[in-house]
Design an enzyme around this catalytic site. Sequence first.
Site, short mmCIF file in Angstrom:
data_model
loop_
_atom_site.label_atom_id
_atom_site.label_comp_id
_atom_site.label_asym_id
_atom_site.label_seq_id
_atom_site.Cartn_x
_atom_site.Cartn_y
_atom_site.Cartn_z
N GLU A 140 0.82 -1.22 0.00
CA GLU A 140 0.00 0.00 0.00
C GLU A 140 0.86 1.27 0.00
O GLU A 140 0.62 2.20 0.77
CB GLU A 140 -0.96 -0.01 1.19
N ASP A 153 -8.63 -8.84 3.99
CA ASP A 153 -8.33 -7.75 4.92
C ASP A 153 -9.37 -7.65 6.04
O ASP A 153 -10.22 -6.76 5.98
CB ASP A 153 -8.27 -6.42 4.15
N GLU A 177 -12.43 -1.98 12.01
CA GLU A 177 -12.42 -1.24 10.75
C GLU A 177 -13.57 -1.65 9.84
O GLU A 177 -14.21 -0.82 9.21
CB GLU A 177 -11.07 -1.47 10.04
#
Length: 739
Positions: free
Chosen positions: A325, A399, A427
Amino acid sequence: MVGFFRRIRLTASFCPISGLLVLIFTLIPFTSVTAQAGPGDGYDLWLDYQPVSDTALLLDYQQQLLRIQAPEGDGTPRVIREELQQGLSTMLGREPVFETRDASRAGLVVMPYEALPESLRKNIPAPEAGIETYRIHRVQKGKHRPLVVTAHGDSGLLYGTFHLLRLLQMHQPLARLDLSEAPRTDIRMLNHWDNLDRTIERGYSGFSIWNWQTLPDYIDPRYMDYARANASVGINGTALTSVNANALILTPHYLEKVKALADLFRPYGLKVYLTARFSAPMEIGGLSTADPLDPGVIAWWRQKADEIYAMVPDFGGFLVKANSEGQPGPQNYGRTHLDGANMLADAVAPHGGVIMWRAFVYSEHDPTDRAKQAYSEFVPYDGKFRDNVLLQVKNGPIDFQPREPFHPMFGAMEHTPLMMEFQITKEYLGFATHLVYLPKLFEETLQSDTYRKGKGSTVSKVVDGSLFGNRLTGMAGVSNIGTDYNWTGHLFGQADWYGFGRLAWDPDLSSETIAGEWLRCTFSNDPGVIAPLKAMMLESREAVVNYMNPLGLHHIFDTGHHYGPGPWVDNLSRPEWNPVYYHQADAEGIGFDRTATGSDALSQYAPEVARYFGNLETCPEEYLLWFHHLPWDYPLKNGRTLWDNLGMKYQQGVDQVREMILTWESLESQIPPERYRQVHMLLGIQLKEAQWWRDACMLYFQTFSGREFPPEMEPPQHTLEYYKSLKFPYAPGIRPRWN
Ligand code: GCV
C-alpha cells in the site's frame, strides 16, 4: 482513573493527612481526563474488583487470603504486592497484611518456586519450565496449608497473581485449587496503529494514549493502567507506532520517550517494539539509498539497533510493513522481502531482537486475484528467513472482513514461524459503535483445519508452533484502545481486547469461556445476567456478517473510511480497491469464482480444504460467494433461491440486532445506569446501520438480479440514489492518503 485513585487511597489509609494532600495535589492535572468518569464508567476494564457479595465465600476468602507472603523489592514484586492489595482490599473489604517475618502464618504465598521453603515445595508440583509459566496450588498436607502462587520467574508470578484475582472475581472455590499454566505462544502483542500526531489509523476510541509531546517527563497514569490490563491477560508486547511508519520514531528525540514507556512497562512484563520505516536510512540517516544489500544501509541499521538497545535493553524488535500500500521496501531497489527481512534481522540478532515482517502485500501491477498474492510472494521463501524473523499474516487472505476463510499461508510454510495478526479495532465491523464480540471470529480462524498434516492440523497449531515444531511463535492484535474514558469507545469492545489476550495465551480457548470470564469480571456473577449477555455476545458476530456481508460477500464497504455500504463503488485507481471487484455481480449472478474455472485461489490450500470449499455440495453457505460465482436462482439448502436467501440473511441480521436490544433492555435494573444508557444508545445506532446496510445492498444488487425482494424482507426505507448520495468525509480513522 480508578486504578490510580485506589493506589492513592491505600497511601491515605497508612497516613491520613499526607494521603489527603497527595489526593488534592495529584488530582489537579487529571481533571480533564476524569471529567466523565464515575461509577460504572468502564475505566477499570475487567479489573474493577467488585466486593464479594456471597457471605460464606467472603469469609472463606478472608480466612485464606488476608495474610500474604509475597516477594519484596521494586519492579515486578512491587506490582504484584500493589495488585494484591488493591484487588483483595476491594473484593474482601479488608486490607491484607504482608508478612515479612513469619511466613508460616501466611494463608497466601506468592513466591518463586525456588524460594519456597522445602516444607511447601515437597507438596507442590513444579510449574512447567519457563519464566512466564505458573502454578496455583492449595497445599493439602502438613500443618501449614496455604494457597500458593508460584513460578520460575517474575512474569510467571505476576500472571499467576492476576489469575488468582480473576478466580476470586469469578467467585471460584479455593479449597482444592491446583492449576498449572504456560503460554502457548512467545510473543503476545498489541499493534497500535498510532501516529505521532496522536491520530490513530482505524482508531475509533479517541486519540492515541501515547502523549509524545509530554513524554518522557510527564507520565500519564493511564500508561500504568494500560500495562496492568495487558499483564492481566498475558499480553507481553506492544508495538507503539503505526505500521504505516514514521521514521522520526527512530530519532534520539523520540527514543527518549520510547525509553520512558519501556521503563514503565518492564515491571508488567510488557516489551516495547517499534515499527521500522524501510526508507529511514534516507529520511533520518542522510543516506542516498535504503537498499538492504548496501553496506552503508546495513551499517546504519546495525548502529540504530545498537543505539536503541543501549537505551532499552529488552527492546523487542521491529514490526515492518514493506512494499505494501505504498510503503517503501526492498523491492524499490530490486531486492526481495527476504533480503529486507534478513538484513533487519541481522541488525537486531546480537541483542536477541526479532523482526515481524508483515505478509500483507498485494500489488496494483499484479492482475491476479488479490487473495492469492501474499502466498505467491512469500511461500517460495519458506526456510530462507533468519531464525529471528516471523512472518505476520492476517487471519484471512483479503483484509479483516466480517468473515474470511483462513489465510492459505497458514500451514503452507513449514520452516517459517507465522505469527497471527487479528484486528481488534473494528475497521470493517461497524467501528466502535457496533457490539460485535470478536473472539468468536478469532476462534473460527484458529479452529480452521489446514489439513497440512492430516485432519486436526488447525491454524491454532500453526500459530503455537506445535504443527511444525517452530521455535518462535506469536500473535498480534491491532489495538482498539484510545483516550476514550472507557478505553475502547464501546464497553463491549473491552471484551475484544480481553479475549485477544486470552487467545494469544491459549489459542484453543473457546470464545464462550472467554465471554463468561469477561462478563463475570466486568458485570456480575449473577447467572441471570451472564446467561443472556453471553448469548447476545456469541450471536453478535453472526449478526454483523448477516447485515453486512452475508453468504461469503466481502469488501463491499464504502471507500477509504470503510464506514457503511458501498457495493457500487467502481471508480478507484486500483481495481482491487473497488467493491465491484469483490462481489462481481452481473445479470447472471454474484460472487467471486476462486475455483479452477476462476482465479483458482483454492489451489493454495491443502487438497482436502480445496475440495471442501470448491465443491458446491460441501462448501458451507457462509463461504459460498467467497469461492463461487452463482446464478441468482441457484437453490440453497432451504430450497429457496440465492437471491431470496440474500434478502433473508440481511433481514436476519437486522432482526438479530433487535433481539440484542431486547436482551439489553430486559437487564436494565441490573446494569449500572450510565453503562446501561451508553450501550443502549449504541445498540440503537447499530440497528439503524444494520437497516442501512440491508436496504442499500439489496437495492443495489436488485439492479442486477431484477427480482422482487423476498417477502421476509422489510421494504427499504429510502431509494438506492439516496444511499449512494451519502458521503462521510470526516468518518474517523482515516489518514489523508485515503481522501
Ligand atoms: C495500516 C488495510 C487498512 C489500512 C492498513 C492496512 C494494513 O488496508 O485499511 O488502514 O494500514 O490494512 O494492514 O497495513
